[in-house]
Design an enzyme around this catalytic site. Structure first.
Site, PDB file in Angstrom:
ATOM      1  N   CYS A   1      26.655  25.875  18.940  1.00  9.20           N
ATOM      2  CA  CYS A   1      27.074  26.777  20.006  1.00  9.20           C
ATOM      3  C   CYS A   1      28.501  26.422  20.424  1.00  9.20           C
ATOM      4  CB  CYS A   1      26.120  26.671  21.200  1.00  9.20           C
ATOM      5  SG  CYS A   1      24.445  27.225  20.823  1.00  9.20           S
TER       6      CYS A   1
ATOM      7  N   HIS B   1     -11.558  39.003  58.744  1.00  6.31           N
ATOM      8  CA  HIS B   1     -10.848  37.765  59.075  1.00  6.31           C
ATOM      9  C   HIS B   1     -10.350  37.775  60.522  1.00  6.31           C
ATOM     10  CE1 HIS B   1      -8.276  34.246  58.380  1.00  6.31           C
ATOM     11  NE2 HIS B   1      -7.312  34.911  59.042  1.00  6.31           N
TER      12      HIS B   1
ATOM     13  N   CYS C   1      21.513  29.402  22.978  1.00  2.00           N
ATOM     14  CA  CYS C   1      22.454  29.869  23.994  1.00  2.00           C
ATOM     15  C   CYS C   1      22.228  31.312  24.400  1.00  2.00           C
ATOM     16  CB  CYS C   1      23.891  29.695  23.505  1.00  2.00           C
ATOM     17  SG  CYS C   1      24.276  30.662  22.014  1.00  2.00           S
TER      18      CYS C   1
ATOM     19  N   CYS D   1       1.362  44.697  59.239  1.00  5.80           N
ATOM     20  CA  CYS D   1       0.092  43.975  59.284  1.00  5.80           C
ATOM     21  C   CYS D   1       0.272  42.563  58.754  1.00  5.80           C
ATOM     22  CB  CYS D   1      -0.957  44.729  58.465  1.00  5.80           C
ATOM     23  SG  CYS D   1      -2.561  43.924  58.390  1.00  5.80           S
TER      24      CYS D   1
ATOM     25  N   CYS E   1     -12.691  57.666  51.740  1.00  3.01           N
ATOM     26  CA  CYS E   1     -12.458  58.705  52.751  1.00  3.01           C
ATOM     27  C   CYS E   1     -13.713  59.049  53.543  1.00  3.01           C
ATOM     28  CB  CYS E   1     -11.902  59.962  52.093  1.00  3.01           C
ATOM     29  SG  CYS E   1     -13.019  60.735  50.895  1.00  3.01           S
TER      30      CYS E   1
ATOM     31  N   CYS F   1     -19.410  49.272  38.514  1.00  2.00           N
ATOM     32  CA  CYS F   1     -20.127  48.526  39.548  1.00  2.00           C
ATOM     33  C   CYS F   1     -21.007  49.427  40.401  1.00  2.00           C
ATOM     34  CB  CYS F   1     -19.144  47.772  40.427  1.00  2.00           C
ATOM     35  SG  CYS F   1     -17.876  48.816  41.169  1.00  2.00           S
TER      36      CYS F   1
ATOM     37  N   CYS G   1       4.179  31.740  49.210  1.00  2.95           N
ATOM     38  CA  CYS G   1       2.791  32.100  48.895  1.00  2.95           C
ATOM     39  C   CYS G   1       1.969  30.827  48.735  1.00  2.95           C
ATOM     40  CB  CYS G   1       2.744  32.932  47.615  1.00  2.95           C
ATOM     41  SG  CYS G   1       1.073  33.301  47.030  1.00  2.95           S
TER      42      CYS G   1
ATOM     43  N   CYS H   1      -6.219  33.570  64.829  1.00  3.22           N
ATOM     44  CA  CYS H   1      -5.956  34.895  64.260  1.00  3.22           C
ATOM     45  C   CYS H   1      -6.827  35.981  64.876  1.00  3.22           C
ATOM     46  CB  CYS H   1      -6.177  34.871  62.748  1.00  3.22           C
ATOM     47  SG  CYS H   1      -5.190  33.665  61.861  1.00  3.22           S
TER      48      CYS H   1
END
EC number: 2.3.2.31
Length: 903
Positions: free
Chosen positions: A746, A819, A736, A795, A619, A634, A782, A828
């Site tokens: 089965c 990017h 099964c 987006c 923020c 980190c 993907c 892009c």
């Protein structure tokens, strides 16, 4: 090559795989151990009962368990805040340590695991039997295996608190052991030796230069002789090293005669306790079976000089023990003892007045901490513990009780068993000092004080000894040496590695329950930071002392602590108490952490003002209060609102495998301890459930077919197809997926159901392919897992919900920061919210409002036509019906009038 494959296999163990892997190796070891325990000739060792291939398997399974143990320690570091997993891992460590200890005892691999038998000495014999030689001349008795290979916790170690207390009570009631501690001064005529008198009390009173007063009780001569013989043997280096180690009490078999010698009868050692350790350090051997009197003394030795301590022997057999030299340094008196010693040397007071002064000083003594230091191979070792000031008469029992009840919580590091021998202490100065608050025995190297060589030449005089004591007191008043390490009893491998790699500065603090909890949380949160900034690779020793202040502990919690301690002591193996090597937290502290973790919700953070305002990376607001921001591992800082909302979104979307720092250039994962602190109970339960589902995707499992049960069940095969649900206890078929039909294949019903499923699957696949072909501009797979993703608006930065892969919707390349503003991807550039062109072949569905209007118009037309045609028909029909009714009524009335006129 096999070792590399084994290491890779162990490194791939996950939380769900580690338990079956350990169970499998222990089950394989079970059959080999049963063969080793089969009855046979007494001269056949356990390992000789196995074939060559079986011995090879035994070694392989043992190596697997050792590597698995190191992997479990890594998992404990990862799941430090998970109560159930942490308790489960600690139980696995207990089982692995017990089985490894048992294998070492049976195979005789480790020198410290060999128990020696105290030989019997005759009154007329002047030579004492060497314990080291006698230990290798006979075999041990074969013990029947206990239930350490079962799933329940084993009961291998006998040094629990209950067994210890019952053993001590039984010995006190039977033998009535009395202990008297006296301390006298050392004159110039004595040779710093400890001697005991015979049953005739005149020998000690008439001796020249006698400086030790020892009270002995009148008992049977034979019993006192046997007790003194046991003291001599246990006082040796070999038996002391075996007594100090945390090993089970293994009885020894009656060996066969060797070289014409009479075999020594079987004898059982007393199980190790804290009292045994302190007695071994102080030179007090409590293995005698008759009532004896114990004396604790203090000696001062200069550099290059060896103290000769002669064990108690009622037959004056002291000259035969000069080859077995060992040092025993202890002190349990206050600073007034030193002043009383100086007055005795100046005024030549008798021994009786000295004893009275010592007894008066003991009554006014208020000890808070007891510290003792010893040296092995030039390495300073130190032990600290809390003792009760109200129990000066029995400080060792109080120390053992406080240690066993968890009164002194510490970080323990395994070190080799101590062998208190002068042969291992070249060029050292051992001085005993006493203060009003601390009793410490320090061992300093020769280079500490250059005047030690001059003082050692005149060490026979009492004046030089008193000066040594004064100088040592002055040196001890300064800051403690950072090259001291805390004494630990157990296996020697870990201590050697630690001493060669790390040196930790001395950290001594007292914590309340809340502070202890916070310290453990910090250890679990930042182990890497501690290793980088706190551990430095030097050739030295380390000390990391954490004392737990139990002043706020209630008496009703002591029973629970005793139960937890008894479990930990009974399950400890050759290393004593199992430790977590990754960051040095032992199991007792981990159990305390599990207990104190529940109080975290009630803990209120104290807000403090920061030196400089901190900016949140989400923020971009600045905060100046410590309770408004949170720092990840980190070192990225976020406000609590932003980081909490970030975690809530990830957990709600099921992205539990990709919970990392929100910073674009940081991909470090957020640990479970931090997630627990930043989420509420609802989101935490979601996180646990989604984590379980994600881990189960990689496992060969079957789901229970019961409608109200959603339990995954693992296992099953074609030979054993019947699975049992642990939740609803229903059996179902692994092949099964239907309810159990044991004894038959089965059935047709299951086959028909499977056929219907196949047809529905085929039809669904065909429809899905048609949908993809007709909407190929809105549905794409993907790039990583090939899962299809549908996008209509928004987006172009996409994230796969299955594999958490981030990519660009336009070029399908992995997404990176910047990017859409980089020249590397011109197609892009500035197209983050660009929507692709829809070709003419695509026909959008008709609007829903128009369709509704058409339906309404149709209804109105139909109703109008029906009313137009039906209304006249209704009117005409109604008029005809009315006319018919009127005609019938008139006709009936005329008939009645006619009948009345006739009569």
């Amino acid at each position: 090559m096999a070792s590399v494959e084994l290491e890779q296999q162990v490194d791939d163990l996950t939380v769900s795989k580690v338990t079956p892997f350990v169970e499998k190796n222990i089950d394989e070891l079970n059959s080999l151990v049963q063969l080793m325990f089969t009855p046979s000739a007494p001269d056949i060792h356990c390992t000789q009962k196995l074939s060559k291939s079986q011995n090879t398997k035994l070694i392989q399974y043992k190596i697997r368990l050792e590597k698995t143990r190191s992997r479990i320690l890594v998992l404990i570091d990862n799941y430090i805040t998970h109560e159930e997993k942490l308790s489960h891992f600690l139980g696995l460590l207990d089982r692995i340590d017990d089985i490894l200890t048992t294998i070492k005892i049976m195979s005789g691999e480790d020198e410290e695991l060999n128990f020696t038998l105290p030989p019997t000495t005759n009154n007329n014999n002047n030579n004492t039997t060497n314990v080291l030689e006698s230990s290798s001349d006979s075999d041990y008795d074969i013990i029947q295996p206990r239930e350490f290979l079962k799933k329940s916790k084993p009961n291998l170690i006998l040094s629990t608190k209950n067994s210890l207390s019952s053993l001590l009570k039984r010995k006190k009631s039977k033998n009535q052991i009395t202990t008297t501690t006296t301390t006298t001064t050392t004159t110039a005529n004595n040779n710093n030796t400890r001697r005991n008198r015979n049953n005739n009390n005149n020998n000690n009173n008439n001796a020249n230069g006698a400086n030790r007063t020892i009270d002995t009780s009148s008992e049977d001569d034979d019993e006192s002789i046997s007790s003194s013989d046991d003291d001599i043997v246990i006082g040796s280096r070999r038996s002391r090293a075996a007594t100090i180690s945390y090993l089970p009490n293994v009885p020894r078999a009656n060996p066969t005669p060797i070289n014409g010698r009479t075999p020594t009868p079987s004898h059982n050692f007393e199980p190790f306790t804290i009292n045994t350790f302190l007695n071994s350090v102080n030179g007090v051997n409590k293995t005698s079976t008759t009532s004896t009197t114990t004396t604790t003394t203090t000696t001062t030795t200069a550099a290059g000089r060896t103290n000769k301590t002669v064990n108690r022997n009622n037959n004056n057999n002291n000259n035969n023990n000069n080859n077995k030299r060992f040092e025993i340094e202890s002190e349990e008196e206050s600073e007034t003892d030193i002043s009383s010693e100086e007055e005795e040397n100046n005024n030549n007071n008798n021994n009786n007045s000295n004893n009275n002064n010592n007894s008066n000083n003991n009554n006014n003594l208020k000890l808070k901490t007891k510290s003792m230091s010893f040296t092995k191979n030039g390495i300073p070792l130190k032990i600290r513990s809390r003792i009760n000031s109200e129990s000066e008469s029995e400080p060792e029992n109080q120390l053992a009780e406080s240690y066993e009840l968890g009164k002194c919580q510490r970080k323990h590091i395994s070190t080799p068993s101590l062998r208190l021998s002068s042969a291992h202490l070249p060029n050292t100065t051992t001085t005993t000092t006493t203060t009003t608050t601390t009793t410490t025995t320090t061992t300093s190297p020769k280079s500490v004080n250059n005047n030690d060589d001059d003082e050692s030449s005149d060490s026979d005089s009492s004046d030089s000894e008193i000066e040594n004591i004064k100088q040592t007191i002055k040196k001890n008043n300064g800051p403690p040496s950072p090259m001291t390490t805390e004494i630990i009893i157990g296996y020697s491998g870990h201590s050697k590695r630690l001493c060669n790699r790390y040196s930790l500065p001395t950290v001594q603090k007292s914590f309340t329950k809340q502070q202890l909890h916070e310290e453990i949380i910090n250890f679990g949160r930042t182990p890497s930071r501690i290793k980088q900034s706190f551990l430095k690779p030097v050739n030295g020793d380390a000390e990391l002392v954490f004392e737990y202040d139990d002043s706020e502990e209630e008496e009703e919690e002591e029973e629970e602590e005793e139960g937890e301690e008894s479990d930990s002591e009974s399950s400890s193996g050759s290393e004593g108490e199992v430790i977590v090597e990754s960051f040095g937290i032992e199991k007792k502290v981990l159990r305390q952490y599990i207990k104190l973790k529940k109080e975290m919700e009630d803990r209120k953070k104290v807000s403090t003002k920061l030196e400089e305002p901190v900016e949140c990376k989400i923020c971009y607001m600045e905060y100046d209060q410590s309770n408004e921001v949170f720092t990840l591992e980190c070192d990225h800082v976020y406000c609590f609102d932003c980081i909490t909302e970030h975690l809530r979104i990830l957990i709600t979307e099921g992205r539990v495998l990709d919970i990392s720092c929100p910073h674009p250039q940081c991909k470090k994962e957020i640990k479970e301890s931090e997630i627990y602190m930043l989420t509420n109970e609802k989101n935490w339960l979601k996180y646990q459930k989604f984590s379980m589902i994600a881990s189960l995707k990689t496992e060969p499992i079957k789901w229970c077919p019961t409608p109200d049960c959603d339990t995954p069940v693992r296992g099953g095969s074609e030979r054993n197809p019947i699975l049992n649900c642990p939740k609803c206890s229903n059996d179902f078929c692994w092949i099964c997926g239907e309810y159990s039909h044991e004894g038959a294949k089965c059935g047709t019903e299951a086959m028909e159901l499977q056929g219907r499923k196949n047809k529905s699957i085929e039809s669904a696949a065909t429809a899905y392919i048609d949908f993809l072909e007709s909407n190929k501009h809105f549905v794409k797979p993907c790039p990583t897992c090939k899962s299809h993703i549908e996008k209509h608006d928004g987006c172009n930065h996409m994230t796969c919900i299955n594999c958490q892969h981030q990519f660009c919707w336009l070029c399908m390349n992995p997404y990176q920061s910047g990017h859409y503003s980089s020249n590397e991807y011109p197609e892009c550039f500035d197209r983050q919210y660009y929507s692709p062109f829809v070709p003419d072949t695509y026909t959008p569905p008709p609007p829903r409002r128009r369709h509704r209007k058409l339906k309404m118009a149709k209804k109105i037309t139909l109703y109008t036509a029906a009313f137009t045609v039906g209304a006249p028909l209704l009117l005409i029909g109604g008029a005809v019906l009315l006319c018919v009714k009127i005609h019938k009524h008139r006709k009936n009335r005329a008939r009645r009038n006619r009948n009345v006129g006739l009569y």
